[in-house]
Design a protein around this motif. Structure first.
Motif, PDB file in Angstrom:
ATOM      1  N   ALA A 173       0.829  -1.208   0.000  1.00  0.00           N
ATOM      2  CA  ALA A 173       0.000   0.000   0.000  1.00  0.00           C
ATOM      3  C   ALA A 173       0.857   1.250   0.000  1.00  0.00           C
ATOM      4  CB  ALA A 173      -0.930   0.005   1.217  1.00  0.00           C
ATOM      5  N   LEU A 174       0.357   2.276  -0.654  1.00  0.00           N
ATOM      6  CA  LEU A 174       0.986   3.583  -0.626  1.00  0.00           C
ATOM      7  C   LEU A 174       0.764   4.223   0.748  1.00  0.00           C
ATOM      8  CD1 LEU A 174       2.190   6.080  -2.260  1.00  0.00           C
ATOM      9  CD2 LEU A 174      -0.198   6.756  -2.584  1.00  0.00           C
ATOM     10  N   GLY A 175       1.825   4.735   1.345  1.00  0.00           N
ATOM     11  CA  GLY A 175       1.693   5.436   2.621  1.00  0.00           C
ATOM     12  C   GLY A 175       0.927   4.649   3.655  1.00  0.00           C
ATOM     13  N   PRO A 176       1.461   3.510   4.119  1.00  0.00           N
ATOM     14  CA  PRO A 176       0.717   2.653   5.054  1.00  0.00           C
ATOM     15  C   PRO A 176       0.228   3.378   6.305  1.00  0.00           C
ATOM     16  CG  PRO A 176       2.698   1.542   4.290  1.00  0.00           C
ATOM     17  CD  PRO A 176       2.790   2.953   3.798  1.00  0.00           C
ATOM     18  N   TYR A 177       0.962   4.396   6.750  1.00  0.00           N
ATOM     19  CA  TYR A 177       0.558   5.103   7.967  1.00  0.00           C
ATOM     20  C   TYR A 177      -0.679   5.949   7.746  1.00  0.00           C
ATOM     21  CZ  TYR A 177       0.823   8.122  12.084  1.00  0.00           C
ATOM     22  OH  TYR A 177       0.527   8.793  13.245  1.00  0.00           O
ATOM     23  N   LEU A 178      -0.881   6.459   6.540  1.00  0.00           N
ATOM     24  CA  LEU A 178      -1.934   7.429   6.271  1.00  0.00           C
ATOM     25  C   LEU A 178      -3.331   6.839   6.495  1.00  0.00           C
ATOM     26  CD1 LEU A 178      -0.555   8.992   2.965  1.00  0.00           C
ATOM     27  CD2 LEU A 178      -0.549  10.056   5.238  1.00  0.00           C
ATOM     28  N   HIS A 179      -4.248   7.705   6.911  1.00  0.00           N
ATOM     29  CA  HIS A 179      -5.652   7.325   6.938  1.00  0.00           C
ATOM     30  C   HIS A 179      -6.116   7.110   5.489  1.00  0.00           C
ATOM     31  CE1 HIS A 179     -10.035   7.841   7.388  1.00  0.00           C
ATOM     32  NE2 HIS A 179      -9.840   7.416   8.619  1.00  0.00           N
ATOM     33  N   PRO A 180      -7.052   6.184   5.242  1.00  0.00           N
ATOM     34  CA  PRO A 180      -7.490   5.930   3.869  1.00  0.00           C
ATOM     35  C   PRO A 180      -7.903   7.187   3.114  1.00  0.00           C
ATOM     36  CG  PRO A 180      -8.347   4.234   5.311  1.00  0.00           C
ATOM     37  CD  PRO A 180      -7.664   5.233   6.192  1.00  0.00           C
ATOM     38  N   ARG A 181      -8.505   8.162   3.803  1.00  0.00           N
ATOM     39  CA  ARG A 181      -8.898   9.399   3.127  1.00  0.00           C
ATOM     40  C   ARG A 181      -7.672  10.165   2.653  1.00  0.00           C
ATOM     41  NH1 ARG A 181     -12.626  12.537   7.250  1.00  0.00           N
ATOM     42  NH2 ARG A 181     -12.356  14.118   5.634  1.00  0.00           N
ATOM     43  N   ALA A 182      -6.663  10.254   3.520  1.00  0.00           N
ATOM     44  CA  ALA A 182      -5.436  10.948   3.133  1.00  0.00           C
ATOM     45  C   ALA A 182      -4.695  10.180   2.052  1.00  0.00           C
ATOM     46  CB  ALA A 182      -4.543  11.130   4.358  1.00  0.00           C
ATOM     47  N   ARG A 183      -4.784   8.858   2.083  1.00  0.00           N
ATOM     48  CA  ARG A 183      -4.114   8.052   1.060  1.00  0.00           C
ATOM     49  C   ARG A 183      -4.702   8.325  -0.316  1.00  0.00           C
ATOM     50  NH1 ARG A 183      -4.810   3.263   3.229  1.00  0.00           N
ATOM     51  NH2 ARG A 183      -2.999   3.572   4.582  1.00  0.00           N
ATOM     52  N   ARG A 184      -5.999   8.503  -0.393  1.00  0.00           N
ATOM     53  CA  ARG A 184      -6.617   8.836  -1.675  1.00  0.00           C
ATOM     54  C   ARG A 184      -6.103  10.181  -2.197  1.00  0.00           C
ATOM     55  NH1 ARG A 184     -11.194   6.397   0.836  1.00  0.00           N
ATOM     56  NH2 ARG A 184     -12.013   8.403   1.556  1.00  0.00           N
TER      57      ARG A 184
END
Length: 396
Positions: A173-184
């Protein structure tokens, strides 16, 4: 006559400098920092060094407290019994207390070909070498960045903003730490910059050649320059010195950051593993742990009982070139919250975080003991209790 206390700090990064500066609260201590470079390296800027937008160096005169001695050398061994360190250039330095703050870097890649053909970025020398390599390649040369964490994302974005053709191979996953909203939002920013993002269960690199990378799903991607940002590793100094370490090589300490082998040795930053439950690597955590390590030493000198580390997290941040960023808010236990600041606001907050990581050191040099940080007092003790309960054998 008051006896002077000799303190050696091994490592001159965020944790080591913070600890050294804070230790100067006492007039009866002599503090020596041993570091292989004569300049301080704000590692948060290394991706900018590669992209040519920052030199990623600060003079130690600007961040070290007056009176702290800097020895430009490397420590090859810690002799806990003799209370001395051996230097690479020859000779030893004795100590009454030692602060172990050797930092971290990339783990040695285990993927075939990666060590030979991929370029790391975790140190100043590595980043400078990569910048030189890119300067000799045309903008059209394909660049592959391996690793979907903050360093990989920021490096890919920085180079894409220059007009380079960049592929980012993230792993699961891209940016595993990020919240799913921030990942989008992160995906949107990278797409806007033209970065090709590859992520998913088989989106891992299985081999690297001089001209390509091979993925777990069987694909081969052409790559004229491959940049390796995945993995985590620390110097093996503690293990070589006979001190107890965790599987990654971090020095194992108790919750006061004192080595489980020797109360005269404390650890801070990425190379420390309090109760074998290390904090996430970050400049923020390194500075706080450096300050607490200094406090532990000062308590011991004063004949007082050191206190357990208490640290909460509030955010992490990622830049997407020079014009956008994500400032991801977090719960105190370092879990991403749904709220984040995107775009120019996120970029401004990211830049402030980078600047303050150095300004905190300067302030501590000018006013030792001034650095403070948000406390938690709940989640870590709870985590420690849970682990203790899970490992305590049941009585039949």
């Amino acid at each position: 006559m008051q006896q002077n206390t000799e303190i050696v700090v091994v490592g001159g990064g965020y944790a080591g400098v913070m600890a050294a500066n804070r230790l100067t609260q006492r007039d009866d201590v002599t503090v020596t920092v041993v570091n292989p470079r004569r300049v301080f390296v704000p590692r948060l800027r290394l991706h900018q060094l590669v992209g040519g937008t920052h030199d990623a160096v600060v003079a130690y005169d600007d961040v070290l407290a007056e009176g702290v001695r800097l020895v430009v050398d490397s420590v090859t061994r810690i002799d806990a019994a003799e209370r001395s360190v051996t230097l690479a250039e020859g000779g030893t330095i004795g100590y009454d207390y030692l602060v172990y703050a050797v930092g971290s870097g990339s783990a040695g890649p285990q993927v075939p070909g990666a060590a030979e053909f991929a370029y790391p970025i975790a140190t100043l020398d590595a980043a400078q070498r990569l910048r030189s390599v890119l300067a000799d390649r045309p903008l059209a040369a394909g660049v592959t960045v391996v690793g979907g964490g903050p360093t990989g994302i920021e490096t890919a974005a920085e180079l894409a903003e220059q007009g380079r053709a960049v592929t980012l191979v993230c792993g699961a996953a891209l940016g595993p730490y990020l919240h799913p909203r921030a990942r989008r939002t992160a995906r949107k920013y990278l797409a806007r910059l033209g970065v090709r993002v590859i992520e998913g269960p088989k989106a891992s690199v299985t081999a690297v050649t001089q001209e390509s990378v091979e993925l777990g799903d069987g694909r081969t991607l052409p790559s004229e320059v491959t940049i390796w940002t995945a993995g985590f590793g620390v110097p093996d100094l503690a293990a070589r010195s006979g001190l107890r370490t965790d599987a990654a090589g971090r020095l194992i300490t108790d919750e006061t950051l004192t080595s489980v082998n020797d109360e005269r040795i404390v650890a801070a930053g990425d190379s420390s593993a309090p109760s074998e439950l290390p904090f996430r690597m970050s400049a923020y955590a390194a500075g706080c742990l450096g300050a607490h390590a200094a406090d532990t030493v000062l308590h011991r000198i004063a004949g007082e009982r050191p206190t357990p580390i208490d640290l909460s997290f509030s955010a992490m941040c990622i830049s997407f070139g020079r014009h956008a960023g994500i400032f991801q808010l977090a719960h105190k236990n370092d879990v991403a919250a749904p709220l984040y600041f995107p775009g120019r606001a996120g970029k401004k907050l990211k830049e402030l975080s980078c600047a303050f990581s150095v300004k905190h050191l300067v302030k501590e040099a000018e006013k030792p003991g001034s650095h403070s940080w948000p406390k938690d007092g709940k989640h870590r003790p709870q985590l420690l209790r849970t682990r203790r309960d899970d490992t305590t054998p049941s009585v039949a």
